[in-house]
Design a protein around this motif. Sequence first.
Motif: not given
Lengths: 113, 115
Positions: A106-113
Amino acid sequence: QQQVRQSPQSLTVWEGGTTVLTCSYEDSTFNYFPWYQQFPGEGPALLISILSVSDKKEDGRFTTFFNKREKKLSLHIIDSQPGDSATYFCAASASGSNNRIFFGDGTQLVVKP
Amino acid sequence: NSKVIQTPRYLVKGQGQKAKMRCIPEKGHPVVFWYQQNKNNEFKFLINFQNQEVLQQIDMTEKRFSAECPSNSPCSLEIQSSEAGDSALYLCASSLGTGNYAEQFFGPGTRLTVL
């Protein structure tokens, strides 16, 4: 022996940017490669998949590329959104395997606004 | 959205205790899978069934783990004597067939904690 390897382990991108996740595999009999998306508290859900006879599949903002010679694939997310923040799993299976799936870590993705 | 139902969502057991979890596959799906997802996000395939018959299982399930999918009842996975290393998210999935292009639909999982 890890059959499917993913990188990076975690990734942070800004909203609107492009996310690229990569994956490699060992077993040359694998011929089907699903990508799963998992949100906290939920089970994985199929996002997009590709067969080994193809080199690209697109579904909206999500595109997966497959390179059989190098045994590599990737997932591209364009115009990344905060709602895309999740863990993404590359997976693989082979014909005649009773649909047993081998998952990457897995890759933990965080998309920041 | 997946309609695989798993109960309970959370399960806490002491070492040596039995732990049992259940799964109702999507309606019309004859193939059921059990996976273990540990805290490092590593998935381990445990067993799969087609209707009531075991298709494939790993060695681990032949020892302390048992599973069944009886007709007209939920499928179940039971750990006879829980160990700390069994603490994980147990995922049930179902699909229409055994061909490897058949999509697997996952439930939300049962999170087992062994104290």
